[in-house]
Design an enzyme around this catalytic site. Structure first.
Site, PDB file in Angstrom:
ATOM      1  NE  ARG A 159      -3.980  -1.264   2.258  1.00  0.00           N
ATOM      2  CZ  ARG A 159      -3.994  -2.914   3.466  1.00  0.00           C
ATOM      3  NH1 ARG A 159      -2.934  -2.637   3.573  1.00  0.00           N
ATOM      4  NH2 ARG A 159      -5.061  -3.985   3.351  1.00  0.00           N
ATOM      5  NE  ARG A 242       8.334  -0.906  12.362  1.00  0.00           N
ATOM      6  CZ  ARG A 242       7.492  -0.087  12.251  1.00  0.00           C
ATOM      7  NH1 ARG A 242       7.060   1.355  11.489  1.00  0.00           N
ATOM      8  NH2 ARG A 242       6.380  -0.840  12.675  1.00  0.00           N
ATOM      9  CD  GLU A 271      12.388   3.737  15.463  1.00  0.00           C
ATOM     10  OE1 GLU A 271      11.575   3.946  16.272  1.00  0.00           O
ATOM     11  OE2 GLU A 271      12.227   3.360  14.222  1.00  0.00           O
ATOM     12  CG  HIS A 289       8.359   5.328  14.014  1.00  0.00           C
ATOM     13  ND1 HIS A 289       8.835   4.598  14.283  1.00  0.00           N
ATOM     14  CD2 HIS A 289       7.761   5.561  13.938  1.00  0.00           C
ATOM     15  CE1 HIS A 289       8.169   3.673  14.006  1.00  0.00           C
ATOM     16  NE2 HIS A 289       7.386   4.056  13.669  1.00  0.00           N
TER      17      HIS A 289
HETATM   18  C1  8YV Z   1       2.848   4.575  13.887  1.00  0.00           C
HETATM   19  C2  8YV Z   1       4.444   2.759  12.595  1.00  0.00           C
HETATM   20  O1  8YV Z   1       3.469   5.415  14.149  1.00  0.00           O
HETATM   21  O2  8YV Z   1       2.196   1.760  12.317  1.00  0.00           O
HETATM   22  C3  8YV Z   1       3.392   1.359  12.148  1.00  0.00           C
HETATM   23  O3  8YV Z   1       4.118   0.353  11.392  1.00  0.00           O
HETATM   24  O4  8YV Z   1       5.268   2.338  12.832  1.00  0.00           O
HETATM   25  C4  8YV Z   1       3.668   4.215  12.683  1.00  0.00           C
HETATM   26  O5  8YV Z   1       3.846   4.941  11.502  1.00  0.00           O
HETATM   27  C5  8YV Z   1       3.142   3.156  14.976  1.00  0.00           C
HETATM   28  O6  8YV Z   1       3.231   2.334  15.241  1.00  0.00           O
HETATM   29  C6  8YV Z   1       1.787   2.943  16.119  1.00  0.00           C
HETATM   30  O7  8YV Z   1       1.993   1.592  16.864  1.00  0.00           O
END
Ligand code: 8YV
Length: 327
Positions: A159, A242, A271, A289
């Site tokens: 997506r 990631r 992180e 992030h």
């Molecule tokens: C979110 C993210 O901020 O959704 C994801 O996988 O990496 C982020 O954009 C975070 O995961 C919220 O839990």
């Protein structure tokens, strides 16, 4: 699940989401809004019917092995599920859901923001003004590189990768991608995208690489030291996926030696720790992030979490079940 489920939420969510949750469920909120320690997570899984964790909670086997008999659903607030041991959850009959789709556009926007900021030295320029050191315009001053007409290689055409490709086309980039599976020909045609079966070959031919795949055991250090070395000296790397997908130490060494032109990083391997060497480099743009960090996105994510819990509590299969096979 008879009656209102007991839902433990690990982080502060938008007020509207918390209010709606409190109307529908029995809810324990984290009023301090800090990541929970492992012992607090264990306490949560012992008592909850439903756990709502975020990316900052490590729901590993050590935590799940302590889960009480009531814990039937982990409704994660986020799309990536690499913080959850899915095999351990499955083995215990715990359903896992996530929030796909609603942070696609925001994350794709941030990918473009990082790409532009890196190639056009946006952060560096602002740092210069704020330092009071700017001596005025000059023809050779702060030259970045043109984006228009360059080749963008997207690693992971899901997506978010697709949303990045749409934007990239608007910026006059040619779109290339590597994915486990080739996307439908009609989408390829729409995006005028070129598929590269070999990631190595794509890396060696692109001007910009954007990482948009999930972190799974198969993608850990997908951009290894060896693969990073395949990139061209003038190329940029952007990562909004990631940190673990890229060997951060190897990347840092290459950036130090200017073996690639620069990197825009929204995510890091450990992180919130960031390799201190990265902080000294001008050819990187670093963000904490923030890829999906819009208020609208967080509200949409919260609504997805609520729908998943409600559907599950009503005895149906929640819409956003995560199956290991999907990763
Ligand atoms: C979110 C993210 O901020 O959704 C994801 O996988 O990496 C982020 O954009 C975070 O995961 C919220 O839990």
């Amino acid at each position: 699940m008879p009656g209102k489920p007991y839902v433990v939420v690990t982080r502060k969510l938008p007020d509207s989401v918390e209010t709606r949750m409190m109307e529908l469920f029995r809810v324990k909120l984290n009023l301090e809004d800090r990541p929970l320690e492992q012992n607090e997570l264990i306490e949560a899984v012992k008592t909850a019917d439903v756990l709502v964790p975020t990316v900052t909670d490590r729901i590993d086997n050590a935590v799940l092995s302590q889960a009480g008999p009531n814990l039937r659903l982990i409704a994660s607030f986020g799309t990536g599920v690499d913080h959850i041991d899915l095999a351990s959850a499955r083995q215990r009959g715990i359903t896992v859901t996530n929030t796909p789709g609603v942070l696609t556009e925001d994350t794709a926007d941030m990918t473009m923001a990082l790409l532009l900021a890196t190639a056009r030295r946006v952060s560096e320029g602002e740092r210069l003004i704020r330092s009071g050191e700017w001596k005025g315009w000059g023809p050779m001053f702060m030259l970045g590189h043109r984006i228009y007409g360059k080749r963008l290689g997207i690693v992971g055409m899901g997506r978010i990768g697709t949303a990045v490709a749409r934007r990239a086309k608007g910026f006059g980039l040619s779109v290339h991608y590597h994915n486990r599976r080739r996307v439908h020909p009609s989408l390829e045609q729409q995006l005028e995208a070129t598929y590269w079966e070999s990631l190595d070959q794509m890396l060696s031919r692109m001007d910009i690489i954007s990482i948009n795949c999930p972190h799974t055991p198969a993608t850990y250090h997908l951009l290894s030291a060896r693969r990073l070395k395949l990139m061209q000296k003038h190329a940029y790397l952007v990562n909004t996926a990631r940190g673990e997908v890229v060997d951060e130490n190897a990347l840092t060494r290459m950036l130090e030696k200017k073996e690639i032109a620069g990197a825009g990083l929204d995510v890091f391997e450990h992180e919130p720790a960031v390799n201190p060497k990265l902080l000294r480099l001008d050819n990187v743009v670093l963000l904490p992030h923030m890829g999906s960090a819009t208020l609208e996105g967080r509200v949409d994510m919260g609504e997805k979490v609520i729908i998943n819990i409600k559907t599950f509590a009503d005895g149906h299969k929640p819409p956003d079940r995560v199956l290991e096979a999907m990763l």
